[in-house]
Scaffold this active site. Structure first.
Site, PDB file in Angstrom:
ATOM      1  N   HIS A 192     -18.071  23.515   8.225  1.00  0.00           N
ATOM      2  CA  HIS A 192     -18.974  24.550   8.715  1.00  0.00           C
ATOM      3  C   HIS A 192     -20.432  24.082   8.660  1.00  0.00           C
ATOM      4  O   HIS A 192     -20.835  23.372   7.735  1.00  0.00           O
ATOM      5  CB  HIS A 192     -18.798  25.783   7.796  1.00  0.00           C
ATOM      6  CG  HIS A 192     -19.462  27.019   8.290  1.00  0.00           C
ATOM      7  ND1 HIS A 192     -19.846  28.045   7.450  1.00  0.00           N
ATOM      8  CD2 HIS A 192     -19.804  27.410   9.529  1.00  0.00           C
ATOM      9  CE1 HIS A 192     -20.393  29.016   8.153  1.00  0.00           C
ATOM     10  NE2 HIS A 192     -20.384  28.655   9.418  1.00  0.00           N
ATOM     11  N   GLU A 213     -26.391  29.315   1.776  1.00  0.00           N
ATOM     12  CA  GLU A 213     -25.353  29.810   0.879  1.00  0.00           C
ATOM     13  C   GLU A 213     -25.523  29.226  -0.527  1.00  0.00           C
ATOM     14  O   GLU A 213     -25.499  28.009  -0.712  1.00  0.00           O
ATOM     15  CB  GLU A 213     -23.964  29.424   1.409  1.00  0.00           C
ATOM     16  CG  GLU A 213     -23.690  29.900   2.830  1.00  0.00           C
ATOM     17  CD  GLU A 213     -22.396  29.325   3.390  1.00  0.00           C
ATOM     18  OE1 GLU A 213     -21.718  28.568   2.668  1.00  0.00           O
ATOM     19  OE2 GLU A 213     -22.073  29.626   4.549  1.00  0.00           O
ATOM     20  N   TYR A 222     -12.059  27.508  -7.314  1.00  0.00           N
ATOM     21  CA  TYR A 222     -12.240  27.979  -5.946  1.00  0.00           C
ATOM     22  C   TYR A 222     -11.385  27.115  -5.037  1.00  0.00           C
ATOM     23  O   TYR A 222     -11.316  25.889  -5.208  1.00  0.00           O
ATOM     24  CB  TYR A 222     -13.718  27.890  -5.555  1.00  0.00           C
ATOM     25  CG  TYR A 222     -14.015  28.306  -4.140  1.00  0.00           C
ATOM     26  CD1 TYR A 222     -13.676  29.574  -3.686  1.00  0.00           C
ATOM     27  CD2 TYR A 222     -14.641  27.436  -3.250  1.00  0.00           C
ATOM     28  CE1 TYR A 222     -13.954  29.964  -2.388  1.00  0.00           C
ATOM     29  CE2 TYR A 222     -14.927  27.819  -1.951  1.00  0.00           C
ATOM     30  CZ  TYR A 222     -14.577  29.082  -1.518  1.00  0.00           C
ATOM     31  OH  TYR A 222     -14.841  29.466  -0.226  1.00  0.00           O
ATOM     32  N   HIS A 240     -25.887  25.213  -0.278  1.00  0.00           N
ATOM     33  CA  HIS A 240     -25.768  24.628   1.053  1.00  0.00           C
ATOM     34  C   HIS A 240     -26.756  25.363   1.941  1.00  0.00           C
ATOM     35  O   HIS A 240     -26.501  26.485   2.391  1.00  0.00           O
ATOM     36  CB  HIS A 240     -24.341  24.761   1.591  1.00  0.00           C
ATOM     37  CG  HIS A 240     -23.315  24.089   0.735  1.00  0.00           C
ATOM     38  ND1 HIS A 240     -22.016  24.543   0.641  1.00  0.00           N
ATOM     39  CD2 HIS A 240     -23.393  22.998  -0.067  1.00  0.00           C
ATOM     40  CE1 HIS A 240     -21.341  23.759  -0.184  1.00  0.00           C
ATOM     41  NE2 HIS A 240     -22.159  22.815  -0.625  1.00  0.00           N
TER      42      HIS A 240
END
Length: 447
Positions: A345, A351, A360, A378
């Site tokens: 992405h 983020e 995670y 990020h």
């Protein structure tokens, strides 16, 4: 038993007896002493029980009713009865605008904060990672972390710059606010509205976690659109406190205010936590993240992470948040012919991700990985996604229904790049070589 242990035991007992008033954005009312709330008016000529009536406004008077935040407080002394404030050292706390460094396009990841020095309370243990916007202009947000091993005693904190979303990762907190008390433990979040004063008492020997300071519009529940009337965070699961005031309101207290990015202190001859009754919707609350009603794909593809939004701070552009608070709660993955972890992405939003417990599903845990108490940043258009180990595993996995219940992660997602503080950019616990997690992603293209 030491004084610290006695204070902790008192906090635990208090936390076990707390009552709450449920509902998000509700008009709540509460009184610690019967008859303290006036009937039929907000500011009578003589308030009941010799109290002072005072309005605390979290929004402009003329904002639309749906966005208007205010509470009427009935207190032993008015907030105006205080001496002058003086500037004090900010310690490891910083405020917007963030100009110590420049926005960094590189992917960054930090290990958890090291243990604090003995006697560090929650306020002294606030450590600013970075942020954006301008606190004086009421725009943007900041990311803070905290580590503490002592309760706040005889001092109280209030943030004029924004509301504080507190995300405990280790150790429980008793939040003693002007409007009452909240207990927040790992797996729960608590929100302190702009300007509301409070102190933090520890329920355990040590406490560690994250804070999102939201300078913009107050957090709201996101619109559900095609989802319909139900789903995501339910309003009735947000719990506001009931009225309570300091048992000794006449003792001297240091009041510390964060104002336009700096700390100011005043020596009060009384506690400002002296509200006997109140009503309104500018209130603290606590929410259990495990009650989040996860919505997901039951056919194919990994949905955009916006479906995990718990709270959103709207901006002047519809759909573009000043900051979103997103939780990756326990859920089922059932997508067919689907790469199930989050996809590779690049995002116009920035983020910051943290981990409360477990692992995670898009990041490798363990030493040098993504661990509870750590975090990754990020920034806008920084390419990211599953690390090589996760990609290899998920690409070869048998696609059976899979329950994700061994982790609780969250994200602060914001419209502007997060500029790290100089301290965060050069921290000893900043992981070196974070980019290496994407090395070894081989070429599989075969024309």
């Amino acid at each position: 038993m030491s004084g610290i242990e006695q204070a902790m035991e008192r906090a635990r007992k208090t936390a076990g007896t707390l009552g709450y008033s449920p509902g998000f954005g509700n008009e709540h009312s509460s009184e610690a002493v019967p008859g303290a709330l006036p009937i039929g008016r907000n500011s009578p000529q003589r308030a009941p029980l010799g109290l002072y009536a005072e309005q605390l406004s979290g929004s402009a008077f003329t904002e639309p009713r749906a966005y208007n935040r205010r509470s009427w407080l009935y207190r032993i002394r008015p907030s105006a009865a205080h001496p002058a404030f003086r500037r004090i050292d900010n310690g490891t706390l910083r405020g917007a605008p963030f100009t110590e460094t420049v926005p960094d396009p590189n992917r960054l990841r930090w290990d958890p904060l090291p243990d604090p020095a003995p006697g560090t309370d929650w306020l002294a243990g606030l450590w600013t990672l970075g942020g954006n916007g301008d606190a004086a202009q009421r725009t943007g947000m900041a990311v803070h972390l905290y580590h503490a091993n002592a309760s706040m005693t005889d001092r109280v904190f209030g943030d004029a710059d924004g509301e504080l979303l507190i995300v405990p990762e280790s150790g429980g907190l008793l939040l003693v606010t002007e409007l009452g008390m909240l207990a927040a433990r790992p797996g729960e979040v608590a929100l302190i509205p702009r300007g509301v004063r409070f102190r933090v008492e520890l329920l355990d020997e040590r406490a560690r976690g994250y804070v999102c300071e939201n300078h913009g519009q107050p957090f709201a529940l996101p619109d559900l659109g095609p989802i319909g009337a139900n789903g995501l965070a339910n309003a009735r699961d947000f719990l506001a406190p009931v009225a309570a005031y300091d048992s000794d309101p006449d003792r001297p207290v240091e009041v510390i205010s964060k104002y336009c990015g700096n700390l100011w202190s005043a020596a009060y001859d009384h506690s400002p936590l002296d509200v006997v009754a109140w009503h309104g919707n500018h209130v603290p609350y606590v929410y259990d993240l495990r009650r989040f009603n996860v919505i997901g794909s039951i056919s194919y593809d990994h949905p955009d992470p916006s479906i995990f939004t718990v709270l959103t701070s709207p901006s002047d552009t519809p759909g573009l948040a000043g900051v979103d608070f997103v939780v990756f709660a326990p859920r089922w993955l059932v997508g067919e012919d689907t790469f199930r972890p989050p996809y590779f992405h690049r995002n116009v939003m920035s983020e910051y991700m943290g981990l409360i417990e477990g692992a995670y599903d898009a990041k490798t845990a363990g030493k040098g990985g993504f661990v509870p108490g750590g975090g990754s940043l990020h920034n806008m258009m920084s390419a990211h996604g599953p690390d090589r180990e996760t990609f290899d595993r998920a690409s070869a996995a048998e696609l059976r229904p899979q329950r994700i219940d061994d982790g609780l992660a969250f994200m602060f997602e914001t419209r502007w790049p997060v500029t790290a503080t100089e301290r965060a950019a050069n921290a000893g616990h900043l992981q070196k070589g974070y980019d290496n997690v994407w090395q070894g992603l081989e070429r599989h293209f075969r024309p």
